[in-house]
Design an enzyme around this catalytic site. Structure first.
Site, mmCIF file in Angstrom:
data_model
loop_
_atom_site.group_PDB
_atom_site.id
_atom_site.type_symbol
_atom_site.label_atom_id
_atom_site.label_comp_id
_atom_site.label_asym_id
_atom_site.label_seq_id
_atom_site.Cartn_x
_atom_site.Cartn_y
_atom_site.Cartn_z
ATOM 1 N N LYS A 31 0.954 -1.257 0.092
ATOM 2 C CA LYS A 31 -0.050 -0.057 -0.153
ATOM 3 C C LYS A 31 1.040 1.373 0.054
ATOM 4 O O LYS A 31 1.877 1.376 0.882
ATOM 5 C CB LYS A 31 -0.855 0.078 1.319
ATOM 6 C CG LYS A 31 -1.769 1.156 1.435
ATOM 7 C CD LYS A 31 -3.163 0.993 0.733
ATOM 8 C CE LYS A 31 -4.034 2.061 0.317
ATOM 9 N NZ LYS A 31 -3.530 2.706 -0.970
ATOM 10 N N GLN A 33 7.253 3.664 3.949
ATOM 11 C CA GLN A 33 5.891 3.343 3.766
ATOM 12 C C GLN A 33 5.530 2.180 4.870
ATOM 13 O O GLN A 33 4.526 2.045 5.393
ATOM 14 C CB GLN A 33 5.319 3.241 2.561
ATOM 15 C CG GLN A 33 3.956 3.150 2.471
ATOM 16 C CD GLN A 33 3.316 5.036 2.176
ATOM 17 O OE1 GLN A 33 3.741 5.399 1.581
ATOM 18 N NE2 GLN A 33 2.394 4.882 2.933
ATOM 19 N N LYS A 57 5.463 3.633 8.461
ATOM 20 C CA LYS A 57 4.164 4.451 8.451
ATOM 21 C C LYS A 57 2.899 3.571 8.527
ATOM 22 O O LYS A 57 2.023 3.544 9.549
ATOM 23 C CB LYS A 57 4.248 5.247 7.120
ATOM 24 C CG LYS A 57 3.026 6.341 7.404
ATOM 25 C CD LYS A 57 2.986 6.817 5.988
ATOM 26 C CE LYS A 57 3.920 7.439 5.337
ATOM 27 N NZ LYS A 57 3.750 8.356 4.139
ATOM 28 N N LYS A 78 5.296 1.800 -3.288
ATOM 29 C CA LYS A 78 5.425 3.114 -3.477
ATOM 30 C C LYS A 78 5.617 2.941 -5.214
ATOM 31 O O LYS A 78 6.207 2.077 -5.486
ATOM 32 C CB LYS A 78 6.538 3.897 -3.121
ATOM 33 C CG LYS A 78 6.131 5.334 -3.185
ATOM 34 C CD LYS A 78 5.339 5.900 -2.058
ATOM 35 C CE LYS A 78 4.779 7.292 -2.318
ATOM 36 N NZ LYS A 78 3.955 8.019 -1.167
ATOM 37 N N GLY A 86 -2.799 8.187 -4.340
ATOM 38 C CA GLY A 86 -2.142 9.481 -4.847
ATOM 39 C C GLY A 86 -0.835 9.948 -3.977
ATOM 40 O O GLY A 86 -0.410 9.352 -2.912
ATOM 41 N N ASP A 87 -0.262 10.794 -4.551
ATOM 42 C CA ASP A 87 0.960 11.262 -3.998
ATOM 43 C C ASP A 87 1.419 12.800 -4.542
ATOM 44 O O ASP A 87 0.351 12.995 -5.472
ATOM 45 C CB ASP A 87 2.279 10.411 -3.820
ATOM 46 C CG ASP A 87 3.377 11.016 -3.018
ATOM 47 O OD1 ASP A 87 3.342 10.470 -1.714
ATOM 48 O OD2 ASP A 87 4.362 11.570 -3.361
ATOM 49 N N ASN A 100 -2.126 18.876 -1.791
ATOM 50 C CA ASN A 100 -3.419 18.302 -0.855
ATOM 51 C C ASN A 100 -2.828 18.279 0.703
ATOM 52 O O ASN A 100 -3.865 18.840 1.250
ATOM 53 C CB ASN A 100 -3.501 16.829 -1.585
ATOM 54 C CG ASN A 100 -4.233 15.970 -0.530
ATOM 55 O OD1 ASN A 100 -3.885 15.142 0.238
ATOM 56 N ND2 ASN A 100 -5.690 15.899 -0.824
ATOM 57 N N SER A 120 -7.082 5.781 3.655
ATOM 58 C CA SER A 120 -6.949 4.798 2.443
ATOM 59 C C SER A 120 -7.291 3.642 2.920
ATOM 60 O O SER A 120 -8.245 2.822 2.356
ATOM 61 C CB SER A 120 -5.422 4.820 1.957
ATOM 62 O OG SER A 120 -5.308 6.027 1.050
HETATM 63 P P1 NDP Z 1 0.732 17.664 -4.152
HETATM 64 O O1 NDP Z 1 1.170 17.444 -5.501
HETATM 65 O O2 NDP Z 1 -0.573 17.957 -3.984
HETATM 66 O O3 NDP Z 1 1.564 19.157 -3.772
HETATM 67 C C1 NDP Z 1 2.801 19.169 -3.635
HETATM 68 C C2 NDP Z 1 3.180 20.781 -3.233
HETATM 69 O O4 NDP Z 1 4.290 21.019 -2.997
HETATM 70 C C3 NDP Z 1 2.788 21.401 -4.492
HETATM 71 O O5 NDP Z 1 2.199 22.770 -3.943
HETATM 72 C C4 NDP Z 1 3.933 21.599 -5.375
HETATM 73 O O6 NDP Z 1 4.205 22.976 -5.988
HETATM 74 C C5 NDP Z 1 4.742 21.938 -4.004
HETATM 75 N N1 NDP Z 1 6.411 21.544 -4.215
HETATM 76 C C6 NDP Z 1 7.383 22.525 -4.129
HETATM 77 N N2 NDP Z 1 8.348 22.077 -4.360
HETATM 78 C C7 NDP Z 1 8.407 20.842 -4.818
HETATM 79 C C8 NDP Z 1 9.146 19.868 -5.538
HETATM 80 N N3 NDP Z 1 10.304 20.032 -5.357
HETATM 81 N N4 NDP Z 1 8.593 18.675 -5.714
HETATM 82 C C9 NDP Z 1 7.332 18.589 -5.477
HETATM 83 N N5 NDP Z 1 6.604 19.416 -5.130
HETATM 84 C C10 NDP Z 1 7.081 20.567 -4.619
HETATM 85 O O7 NDP Z 1 1.208 16.427 -3.150
HETATM 86 P P2 NDP Z 1 0.847 16.135 -1.619
HETATM 87 O O8 NDP Z 1 0.283 17.366 -0.937
HETATM 88 O O9 NDP Z 1 -0.224 15.016 -1.948
HETATM 89 O O10 NDP Z 1 2.315 15.825 -1.103
HETATM 90 C C11 NDP Z 1 3.125 16.572 -0.563
HETATM 91 C C12 NDP Z 1 3.945 15.600 0.369
HETATM 92 O O11 NDP Z 1 3.267 14.920 1.363
HETATM 93 C C13 NDP Z 1 4.904 14.706 -0.405
HETATM 94 O O12 NDP Z 1 5.973 14.467 0.196
HETATM 95 C C14 NDP Z 1 3.968 13.594 -0.295
HETATM 96 O O13 NDP Z 1 4.765 12.059 -0.293
HETATM 97 C C15 NDP Z 1 3.637 13.568 1.241
HETATM 98 N N6 NDP Z 1 2.353 12.975 1.700
HETATM 99 C C16 NDP Z 1 1.198 12.916 0.800
HETATM 100 C C17 NDP Z 1 0.176 12.194 1.161
HETATM 101 C C18 NDP Z 1 -1.071 12.252 0.402
HETATM 102 O O14 NDP Z 1 -2.258 11.581 0.959
HETATM 103 N N7 NDP Z 1 -1.421 13.044 -0.455
HETATM 104 C C19 NDP Z 1 0.240 11.360 2.302
HETATM 105 C C20 NDP Z 1 1.588 11.336 3.115
HETATM 106 C C21 NDP Z 1 2.448 12.048 2.618
HETATM 107 P P3 NDP Z 1 3.423 23.210 -7.381
HETATM 108 O O15 NDP Z 1 2.020 23.635 -6.910
HETATM 109 O O16 NDP Z 1 4.003 24.255 -7.887
HETATM 110 O O17 NDP Z 1 3.294 21.989 -8.030
HETATM 111 O O1 2IT Z 2 3.063 8.904 1.516
HETATM 112 C C1 2IT Z 2 1.784 8.397 1.713
HETATM 113 O O2 2IT Z 2 1.479 7.917 2.775
HETATM 114 C C2 2IT Z 2 0.972 8.519 0.407
HETATM 115 N N1 2IT Z 2 1.048 9.285 -0.517
HETATM 116 C C3 2IT Z 2 -0.524 8.180 0.726
HETATM 117 C C4 2IT Z 2 -0.506 6.583 0.278
HETATM 118 C C5 2IT Z 2 -1.949 5.927 0.113
HETATM 119 O O3 2IT Z 2 -1.877 4.571 0.210
HETATM 120 O O4 2IT Z 2 -2.980 6.588 0.763
#
Ligand code: NDP
Ligand code: 2IT
Length: 444
Positions: A90, A111, A114, A126, A165-166, A240, A376
């Site tokens: 997952k 992961q 976590k 992943k 997603g990520d 997100n 999830s």
């Molecule tokens: P999104 O794609 O929704 O958002 C990422 C944000 O970070 C965007 O605003 C992006 O800018 C910005 N950003 C700035 N610099 C960077 C870079 N070098 N690389 C990528 N993004 C950048 O992703 P999430 O919010 O889903 O994920 C953010 C973090 O949280 C990641 O580390 C992810 O692995 C982690 N995460 C996410 C989970 C989830 O459920 N979504 C769960 C657990 C962890 P811009 O708007 O210009 O693209």
């Molecule tokens: O980093 C993370 O934990 C995520 N991007 C979410 C993974 C998931 O299966 O919901």
């Protein structure tokens, strides 16, 4: 040489070109030293530590697609199925030009721990692609997602491996990926999470990572006699995780004053306007300059800088290694109380050590951002029983899970003589469950 050092040097030798993976494994193994030393004979006999740092399977594949002008492109697709000791693989899919095997392996490795911390039956995996969704049309994103799934479907399934997603993969991409999976396999099953609400998604999954981050932060502060309400919070990212972290921080009475994207950052001393931020990022998919243009209290700056703003709580929610030693020094000199990671490994190794040495309350991403994957897993449960729970039911479960995670890691830190070191506590608590399951299942 100790068993831990042997595995660390084996890793360094075999993965010299994978800095993020080496960073993630080093952080975990260093904090497991006492546990590994205490069980050395048993772990060595079954090569337990070598096995836990080695993916069960790595799938690398070609993703050809055609843009709107008819030009063909090829990207590199990945799925690393790291560990299935406690449940089906997952973990999310990341679409970003920086994606490579090192990044997917570090994310897959983290992961495992976590997912174990959530208390739910999910293994670690992943995946992703070096595709950049920025500036692509909906039709291009759809064709890309269809091509990606045309290869990936062979390796996943509701009881096998359940992606989500990520970075760069949100509701739109999950929809296209799901449609293609269903078309090829003919199966209407919970093979992906983060689905839309009309086709098997869970209420509160969109909010879960950000909300969960704040639930854990609040509980951690409370256990240290501190009230989150009234605190100034800096957040990085505008995706997100960041958006719903900001939303929940406000609901809990704190004041988030920053956010950032890949080109610049906002300082809004009146507090971030979440509705405007959602409009700019979720609806228009625009830059933060658009936010600044519509909000007179907001200052826009090019480049990086959110951690230079004086705050009580810092929540890095963008990407790996965004919070450097220099940032950590600024945060400490500005009197920061707590840093909790919404992103995966956003704090560099030396910055983490500096924050811990300066008694900052620090919770790493494996614990602090586990609310996303936990929800999830709740989506998987709802899919299995063909039912949908209400928003409050899911949100209450998420809250309970995050509170539990904090107490489990706090207890583990105390039990293993590192009270207050929440990084070590989380790694130990996450590891012990997986190690026990691996031991019970023999040498596989
Ligand atoms: P999104 O794609 O929704 O958002 C990422 C944000 O970070 C965007 O605003 C992006 O800018 C910005 N950003 C700035 N610099 C960077 C870079 N070098 N690389 C990528 N993004 C950048 O992703 P999430 O919010 O889903 O994920 C953010 C973090 O949280 C990641 O580390 C992810 O692995 C982690 N995460 C996410 C989970 C989830 O459920 N979504 C769960 C657990 C962890 P811009 O708007 O210009 O693209
Ligand atoms: O980093 C993370 O934990 C995520 N991007 C979410 C993974 C998931 O299966 O919901």
């Amino acid at each position: 040489m100790s068993y831990t050092d042997e595995v660390l040097s084996m890793l360094a030798e075999k993965n010299a070109d994978q800095p993020e993976f080496l960073q993630a494994t080093k952080e975990v193994l260093e904090s497991l030293r006492t546990v590994i030393d205490a069980n050395e004979a048993e772990y060595r006999k079954t090569a337990l530590i070598e096995r836990i740092v080695t993916p069960e399977r790595q799938i690398l594949f070609r993703v050809p697609w055609v843009d709107d002008k008819g030009v063909a492109h090829v990207n590199n697709g990945y799925r690393v199925q790291f560990n299935s000791a406690i449940g089906p693989y997952k973990g999310g899919l990341r679409f970003h030009p920086s994606v490579n095997l090192s990044i997917i392996k570090f994310l897959g490795f983290e992961q495992i721990f976590k997912n174990s911390l959530t208390g739910l039956p999910i293994g670690g995996g992943k995946g992703g692609c070096d595709f950049d969704p920025h500036g692509k049309s909906d039709a291009e994103v759809m064709r890309f997602c269809q091509s990606f799934m045309t290869e990936l479907y062979k390796y996943i399934g509701a009881d096998v491996d359940v992606p989500a997603g990520d970075i760069g993969v949100g509701g739109r991409e999950i929809g296209y990926l799901y449609g293609q999976y269903k078309r090829i396999t003919g199966l209407y099953e919970g093979v992906l999470t983060g689905k839309g609400l009309t086709y098997g998604g869970s209420l509160a999954r969109t909010q879960a990572t950000g909300y969960g981050l704040l639930y854990l932060t609040q509980e951690m502060l409370k256990s240290n006699g501190i009230d989150l309400a009234g605190k100034t919070v800096v957040v990085s990212g505008a995706g997100n995780v960041a958006i719903y972290a900001i939303e929940k921080a406000q609901q809990l009475g704190a004041k988030p004053v920053t956010c950032s994207d890949s080109t610049g950052w906002i300082y809004d001393p009146e507090g971030i306007d979440v509705a405007l931020l959602k409009e700019v990022k979720e609806v228009k998919r625009a830059r933060l300059t658009e936010y600044a243009a519509q909000r007179s209290s907001a200052q826009y700056h090019e480049g990086k800088g959110v951690f230079s703003v004086k705050c009580d709580v810092a929540l890095p929610c963008a990407t790996q290694n965004e919070l450097t030693l220099e940032d950590a020094k600024l945060l400490v000199s500005n009197g920061v109380t707590a840093v909790c990671e919404g992103a995966n490994m956003p704090t560099t190794y030396d910055a983490t050590e500096y924050l811990l040495a300066n008694k900052v309350l620090f919770v790493g991403g494996k614990a602090a951002n586990a609310g996303g994957v936990a929800t999830s897993a709740l989506e998987m449960s709802q899919n299995s029983e063909r039912l949908s729970w209400t928003f409050d039911e899911v949100d209450n479960k998420l809250h309970g899970i995050m509170v539990n995670i904090f107490h489990n890691l706090d207890d583990a830190a105390k039990e293993y003589g590192v009270a207050g070191n929440y990084v070590a506590g989380a790694n130990i608590a996450g590891f012990l469950k997986v190690a026990d399951a691996m031991k019970a299942q023999g040498l596989v």
